[in-house]
Scaffold this active site. Sequence first.
Site, PDB file in Angstrom:
ATOM      1  CE  LYS A   1     -41.552  45.466  17.956  1.00 26.39           C
ATOM      2  NZ  LYS A   1     -41.526  44.058  17.552  1.00 26.39           N
ATOM      3  CG  ASN A   2     -45.076  43.816  19.129  1.00 26.44           C
ATOM      4  OD1 ASN A   2     -44.194  43.852  18.265  1.00 26.44           O
ATOM      5  ND2 ASN A   2     -44.808  43.668  20.411  1.00 26.44           N
TER       6      ASN A   2
ATOM      7  NE  ARG B   1     -41.237  34.682  17.860  1.00 21.16           N
ATOM      8  CZ  ARG B   1     -41.076  33.363  17.943  1.00 21.16           C
ATOM      9  NH1 ARG B   1     -40.028  32.790  17.386  1.00 21.16           N
ATOM     10  NH2 ARG B   1     -41.953  32.625  18.573  1.00 21.16           N
TER      11      ARG B   1
ATOM     12  CB  CYS C   1     -35.624  39.922  20.626  1.00 19.23           C
ATOM     13  SG  CYS C   1     -36.033  41.586  20.104  1.00 19.23           S
TER      14      CYS C   1
ATOM     15  NE  ARG D   1     -39.064  35.369  20.538  1.00 17.93           N
ATOM     16  CZ  ARG D   1     -39.236  36.643  20.152  1.00 17.93           C
ATOM     17  NH1 ARG D   1     -38.193  37.357  19.756  1.00 17.93           N
ATOM     18  NH2 ARG D   1     -40.442  37.178  20.128  1.00 17.93           N
ATOM     19  N   PRO D   2     -40.060  28.977  20.443  1.00 15.93           N
ATOM     20  CG  PRO D   2     -41.288  27.686  21.917  1.00 15.93           C
ATOM     21  CD  PRO D   2     -40.285  28.795  21.867  1.00 15.93           C
ATOM     22  CB  ILE D   3     -43.327  28.502  15.740  1.00 15.94           C
ATOM     23  CG1 ILE D   3     -42.580  27.471  14.908  1.00 15.94           C
ATOM     24  CG2 ILE D   3     -42.601  29.831  15.738  1.00 15.94           C
ATOM     25  CD1 ILE D   3     -42.593  27.818  13.415  1.00 15.94           C
ATOM     26  CG  ASP D   4     -44.766  24.443  20.664  1.00 18.02           C
ATOM     27  OD1 ASP D   4     -44.118  25.497  20.843  1.00 18.02           O
ATOM     28  OD2 ASP D   4     -45.535  23.989  21.525  1.00 18.02           O
ATOM     29  CD  GLN D   5     -48.910  25.563  22.025  1.00 22.72           C
ATOM     30  OE1 GLN D   5     -50.133  25.549  22.120  1.00 22.72           O
ATOM     31  NE2 GLN D   5     -48.160  24.479  22.229  1.00 22.72           N
TER      32      GLN D   5
ATOM     33  CG  ASP E   1     -42.606  43.080  24.696  1.00 15.28           C
ATOM     34  OD1 ASP E   1     -43.456  43.064  23.788  1.00 15.28           O
ATOM     35  OD2 ASP E   1     -41.851  42.115  24.945  1.00 15.28           O
TER      36      ASP E   1
ATOM     37  NE  ARG F   1     -36.620  44.071  15.016  1.00 16.43           N
ATOM     38  CZ  ARG F   1     -37.014  43.118  15.876  1.00 16.43           C
ATOM     39  NH1 ARG F   1     -36.211  42.695  16.822  1.00 16.43           N
ATOM     40  NH2 ARG F   1     -38.231  42.595  15.782  1.00 16.43           N
TER      41      ARG F   1
HETATM   42  C1  EPZ Z   1     -44.827  38.645  20.845  1.00 20.98           C
HETATM   43  O1  EPZ Z   1     -43.825  37.662  20.582  1.00 20.98           O
HETATM   44  C2  EPZ Z   1     -44.124  39.977  20.735  1.00 20.98           C
HETATM   45  N1  EPZ Z   1     -43.594  40.143  19.379  1.00 20.98           N
HETATM   46  C3  EPZ Z   1     -42.999  40.055  21.767  1.00 20.98           C
HETATM   47  O2  EPZ Z   1     -42.526  41.399  21.722  1.00 20.98           O
HETATM   48  C4  EPZ Z   1     -43.556  39.805  23.166  1.00 20.98           C
HETATM   49  O3  EPZ Z   1     -42.474  39.706  24.068  1.00 20.98           O
HETATM   50  C5  EPZ Z   1     -44.360  38.512  23.206  1.00 20.98           C
HETATM   51  O4  EPZ Z   1     -45.364  38.513  22.179  1.00 20.98           O
HETATM   52  C6  EPZ Z   1     -45.075  38.333  24.542  1.00 20.98           C
HETATM   53  O5  EPZ Z   1     -45.940  39.412  24.776  1.00 20.98           O
HETATM   54  C7  EPZ Z   1     -44.453  40.498  18.407  1.00 20.98           C
HETATM   55  O6  EPZ Z   1     -45.627  40.697  18.631  1.00 20.98           O
HETATM   56  C8  EPZ Z   1     -43.862  40.647  17.032  1.00 20.98           C
HETATM   57  P1  EPZ Z   1     -45.537  34.586  22.391  1.00 20.98           P
HETATM   58  P2  EPZ Z   1     -44.276  36.128  20.345  1.00 20.98           P
HETATM   59  O7  EPZ Z   1     -45.839  33.631  21.299  1.00 20.98           O
HETATM   60  O8  EPZ Z   1     -45.549  36.093  19.607  1.00 20.98           O
HETATM   61  C9  EPZ Z   1     -44.098  30.510  24.328  1.00 20.98           C
HETATM   62  C10 EPZ Z   1     -41.044  43.150  21.416  1.00 20.98           C
HETATM   63  O9  EPZ Z   1     -40.186  43.541  22.212  1.00 20.98           O
HETATM   64  N2  EPZ Z   1     -44.496  29.937  23.031  1.00 20.98           N
HETATM   65  O10 EPZ Z   1     -46.656  35.318  23.051  1.00 20.98           O
HETATM   66  O11 EPZ Z   1     -43.100  35.421  19.781  1.00 20.98           O
HETATM   67  C11 EPZ Z   1     -42.853  31.373  24.203  1.00 20.98           C
HETATM   68  O12 EPZ Z   1     -41.680  30.577  24.317  1.00 20.98           O
HETATM   69  C12 EPZ Z   1     -41.213  41.667  21.206  1.00 20.98           C
HETATM   70  O13 EPZ Z   1     -41.840  43.890  20.796  1.00 20.98           O
HETATM   71  C13 EPZ Z   1     -44.464  28.555  22.886  1.00 20.98           C
HETATM   72  O14 EPZ Z   1     -44.110  27.829  23.818  1.00 20.98           O
HETATM   73  O15 EPZ Z   1     -44.503  35.669  21.842  1.00 20.98           O
HETATM   74  C14 EPZ Z   1     -43.011  32.325  25.352  1.00 20.98           C
HETATM   75  O16 EPZ Z   1     -42.572  31.689  26.544  1.00 20.98           O
HETATM   76  C15 EPZ Z   1     -40.134  40.868  21.885  1.00 20.98           C
HETATM   77  N3  EPZ Z   1     -44.837  28.022  21.696  1.00 20.98           N
HETATM   78  C16 EPZ Z   1     -44.529  32.527  25.450  1.00 20.98           C
HETATM   79  O17 EPZ Z   1     -45.118  31.427  24.754  1.00 20.98           O
HETATM   80  C17 EPZ Z   1     -45.243  28.800  20.643  1.00 20.98           C
HETATM   81  O18 EPZ Z   1     -45.591  28.252  19.580  1.00 20.98           O
HETATM   82  C18 EPZ Z   1     -45.045  33.819  24.835  1.00 20.98           C
HETATM   83  O19 EPZ Z   1     -44.653  33.841  23.498  1.00 20.98           O
HETATM   84  C19 EPZ Z   1     -45.253  30.201  20.801  1.00 20.98           C
HETATM   85  C20 EPZ Z   1     -44.884  30.750  21.997  1.00 20.98           C
END
Ligand code: EPZ
Length: 418
Positions: free
Chosen positions: A22-23, A93, A117, A122-126, A305, A397
């Site tokens: 999926k991811n 997401r 979820c 769930r920020p997107i600042d990065q 996950d 999903r």
């Molecule tokens: C992906 O989410 C997955 N979703 C999530 O899987 C998974 O839990 C996550 O990666 C971690 O492995 C998809 O791939 C669609 P991250 P993503 O950006 O990209 C922080 C599932 O069950 N962060 O790796 O949103 C964030 O808060 C789903 O399949 C920032 O601070 O996760 C978190 O603490 C649920 N700023 C950490 O990084 C940002 O801009 C990891 O988030 C982005 C993230």
Amino acid sequence: MEKFIVKGGRPLTGEVAVSGAKNAVVAILCAALLVEDEIILENVPDISDVWVLTDMIEALGGDVTRISSGTYKIDCRNLSTYVADVEKCKKMRASYYLIGSLLGRFHKACVPLPGGCNFGTRPIDQHIKGFQSLGCSIDIRNGVIEADGEELHGGQVYLDVASVGATINIMLAAVFAPGNTVLENAAKEPHVVDVANFLNSMGANIRGAGTDVIKIKGVKNLHGGTYTVIPDQIEAGTYMIAAAATRGDVVIKNVIPKHMDVLSAKMVEMGIEVWEGDDEIRVVANKSLSRVNVKTLPYPGFPTDLQPQMVALLTTVDGTSIVTESVWDNRFQYIGELEKMGCRITVDGRVAVVEGGTHLQGAQIKATDLRAGACMVIAALCAEGESEISDIRHVDRGYERIVEKLSALGADIKRTND
Ligand code: EPZ
């Protein structure tokens, strides 16, 4: 509203085949917007996130045709807009990947803030930091991200956290960016590598995916071709855990054992037998198991996950286990549902203390998110008596034909519609 009805207490036995990841596929479908040619995508899972994304691609002017089960033809030569559909984006997401791909294609993107979820902020600042490093300007107005990349160019990005989404999104925006992009502290998940492999198979120049440093050299365009999505690491792990929790004997097929290493090692630590083949893993749990501690981390650490599913397993094992959630700040919301089944779990922030040896009782429970839903299914399979799981749209999903796959392993599970 659809529900699962599960009668527990039966060990899972037999074979189950894992579907496409999926991811990986949600990112690859967005990456397809960069390709002005015909793509054949294979091993696409039949899950609702895919249905929503293919709708989004068609709303942008792309053409998506399902050729056969798991195989799609995608043609994005005639994209007509860089403005994504608001309602569709709120359903998941991964819609944020449209920002990187539309920026790469049009140097502009208008994409609503993503849904997905709900387990904490769930920020997107990065993501935004990365796009700005490539010369883009980003505004967020009324919940819509407006990105302008007229001067898109290669750049240097050092991520504050190894974010999966930011790593992939910046990669998408950088594919055509003139010059070189260096992305440091990159996420290394299998699906990150799969997206890079997909793009490279279409003519991109991306090196280092799967390591901390990814280097992208801008190319002029991408050509079409055929690509097969990798097996889903999290679906595979979910079935491995379900086999162990029900004290069964299951062969999980179509897997990449290397992707499962950290779970396999944790299972061996618990006394579960794990046998690896070239593309399959057999899990046998027919004796008493030992408690363990689990700490989730970015890959190659224990996947967040699989955290809810692991907690379901640990409730069935004698002794006290400590589960630490290092990735998300509020991913234990599902514990309240497990407590309805007799579980004794204490949560303090990012730590859950699981009192094992519980004889789970069937109950009326709900899926609070995708992987919490998988946890409820596993708990119901272990419980004495019947459970009713609602809000199963979350499960659909990310798990293709879960009722059929579990039934073939001997589970008594049905989907009903109130
Ligand atoms: C992906 O989410 C997955 N979703 C999530 O899987 C998974 O839990 C996550 O990666 C971690 O492995 C998809 O791939 C669609 P991250 P993503 O950006 O990209 C922080 C599932 O069950 N962060 O790796 O949103 C964030 O808060 C789903 O399949 C920032 O601070 O996760 C978190 O603490 C649920 N700023 C950490 O990084 C940002 O801009 C990891 O988030 C982005 C993230």
